[in-house]
Design an enzyme around this catalytic site. Structure first.
Site, PDB file in Angstrom:
ATOM      1  CG  ASP A   1     -26.696  94.100  -4.653  1.00  7.42           C
ATOM      2  OD1 ASP A   1     -25.775  94.867  -4.307  1.00  7.42           O
ATOM      3  OD2 ASP A   1     -26.527  93.112  -5.383  1.00  7.42           O
TER       4      ASP A   1
ATOM      5  CB  CYS B   1     -23.370  79.633  13.698  1.00  9.60           C
ATOM      6  SG  CYS B   1     -23.776  80.355  12.086  1.00  9.60           S
TER       7      CYS B   1
ATOM      8  CB  CYS C   1     -22.226  74.457  12.776  1.00  8.53           C
ATOM      9  SG  CYS C   1     -22.274  74.097  11.011  1.00  8.53           S
TER      10      CYS C   1
ATOM     11  CB  CYS D   1     -20.156  77.574   5.740  1.00  2.00           C
ATOM     12  SG  CYS D   1     -19.974  78.410   7.315  1.00  2.00           S
TER      13      CYS D   1
ATOM     14  CB  CYS E   1     -15.246  77.774   1.511  1.00  2.00           C
ATOM     15  SG  CYS E   1     -14.665  78.945   0.261  1.00  2.00           S
TER      16      CYS E   1
ATOM     17  CB  CYS F   1     -15.564  84.654  -2.850  1.00  2.00           C
ATOM     18  SG  CYS F   1     -17.272  84.135  -2.938  1.00  2.00           S
TER      19      CYS F   1
ATOM     20  CB  CYS G   1     -19.963  79.771  -5.499  1.00  2.00           C
ATOM     21  SG  CYS G   1     -19.444  78.494  -4.314  1.00  2.00           S
TER      22      CYS G   1
ATOM     23  CB  CYS H   1     -20.515  78.713   2.131  1.00  2.00           C
ATOM     24  SG  CYS H   1     -20.961  80.193   1.216  1.00  2.00           S
TER      25      CYS H   1
ATOM     26  CB  CYS I   1     -25.998  76.259   5.783  1.00  2.00           C
ATOM     27  SG  CYS I   1     -26.638  76.992   7.296  1.00  2.00           S
TER      28      CYS I   1
END
Ligand code: B12
Ligand code: SF4
Ligand code: SF4
Length: 313
Positions: free
Chosen positions: A132, A186, A189, A192, A196, A212, A241, A244, A248
């Site tokens: 990052d 996934c 499903c 998430c 949200c 978001c 946050c 989501c 899971c």
């Protein structure tokens, strides 16, 4: 075993020895389709005021513009899960990734050590690392290196530790054996997307940052007011946050990290909004040294705290 496979094995062993939880390799090639998605995302303005995302498109598209003759991208994951939680009906919740020391401080020395090992295992190779910290599509590289699949919530996840991990990337001229991408688990499903609170997951794998909570409480400029429809749905989050990820099912397989610096600083997983509003600058600097909470500065945190107090009315 070919020489290339042997060098790759030694580099992977070194990554695990240095404390990374997973390591994989992708071939360094242009990200044609992913970059097209990225451009579309930017074109729709989903990045909001994160202006840096509009720049250096060429590096996101092709890492050989960063390291000429790049052959491989090594991707590592570092688990940050600690077995703590927010108190019931907590106000002033901090996202899990930010409970301990900042990963921008913890991961770079580990990545530097791995770069050094790569250069000694593959003499004359060049390395450049990111976590990052630059214009690199880390999640796309993680998918390609078989680190995990991209969940519908936009996070990379694995069956053994869920999604509670940071990514690190090393671009290198070393010619290594690539891994194969992991299967997507996934399935049908939609937990998430359904959970949200601000409906920021526009469609599977696509998060509109401007909707978001994480964007508004971490990345938006401190002097900008958080829009009312976000304020009304903060649900107690003052920094980041995790909704989501909390919902899971794969995060039931979370494992405690071995990194003590990711333990909650002073045992804190939340901070009362009123306490933040009254916090003095000198105390803020002392208390949040090496913490991710420094990012929005005191003004940003206080803006978030006031928004929470407003939303609670
Ligand atoms: C910008 C950014 C954000 C933004 C945007 C979020 C996002 N989903 O991209 C905001 C501020 C909202 C954010 C929040 C968070 N972030 Co963040 N963030 C980044 C950053 C700097 C860049 C990501 C990026 O380029 N996004 C832009 C979009 C376009 O990229 P993308 O999701 O990769 O897009 C792909 C898909 O959308 C797909 N796609 C697009 N359209 C379509 C259509 C179809 C049909 C398909 C199939 C695919 C598809 O292709 C795109 C290109 O690969 C990365 C670090 C890095 N340099 O990579 C960290 C990073 C992604 N964040 C990280 C974390 C931890 C978080 C939070 C969990 C923090 C928190 N708890 O609050 C949240 C999670 C929110 C969420 N649900 O995604 C970690 C994720 C680790 C992991 N396990 O996945 C990263 C990798 C940092 C790190 N080094 O560890 N983040
Ligand atoms: S981090 Fe929160 S607001 Fe952002 S997409 Fe996930 S659940 Fe929605
Ligand atoms: S909640 Fe369900 S759909 Fe969302 S990322 Fe996890 S498994 Fe995938």
């Amino acid at each position: 075993m070919t020489e290339r496979a042997d060098l790759t094995r030694r580099i992977k062993e070194s990554a695990l020895r240095l404390g990374f939880d997973a390591v994989g390799v992708a071939r360094a090639e242009p990200l044609t389709q992913a970059y097209a998605h990225y451009e579309e995302w930017i074109g729709k303005g989903y990045h909001g005021t994160m202006g840096y995302m509009e720049r250096n498109g060429e590096s996101r598209y092709d890492v050989s513009t960063i390291v000429p003759d790049a052959r491989s991208v090594i991707v590592v994951a570092r688990n940050y899960y600690t077995p703590h939680s927010h108190s019931a009906n907590a106000d002033g919740k901090i996202a899990r990734y930010a409970w301990g020391d900042d990963y921008h401080i913890v991961l770079p020395p580990m990545l530097d050590a791995l770069c050094e090992d790569v250069r000694s295992i593959v003499p004359d190779s060049l390395t450049q690392r990111y976590t990052d910290t630059g214009p690199v599509l880390e999640k796309e590289w993680a998918v390609r290196a078989g680190i995990g699949w991209m969940g519908k919530n936009g996070n990379i996840l694995r069956r053994d530790i869920g999604s509670w991990f940071f990514l690190g990337v090393i671009i290198t001229t070393a010619d290594l054996e690539p891994d194969v991408p992991m299967e997507d688990f996934c399935g049908s499903c939609t937990a998430c997307l359904d959970a949200c609170p601000t409906k920021a997951i526009i469609e599977a794998k696509v998060v509109d940052a401007t909707k978001c909570i994480s964007y508004w409480t971490i990345e938006s400029k401190p002097d900008v007011d958080i829009p009312l429809h976000i304020v009304e749905n903060l649900n107690g989050w003052v920094f980041g946050c995790d909704v989501c990820q909390d919902v899971c099912p794969w995060n039931r397989f979370q494992q405690p990290t071995t990194e003590s610096r990711f333990e909650p600083r002073n045992g804190m997983t939340e901070i009362a909004p009123l306490e933040l509003v009254e916090l003095q600058a000198a105390r803020f600097i002392e208390r949040f040294r090496h913490s991710p909470l420094k990012r929005p500065k005191l003004a940003g945190l206080q803006r978030n705290a006031r928004a929470l107090l407003r939303g609670n009315r």
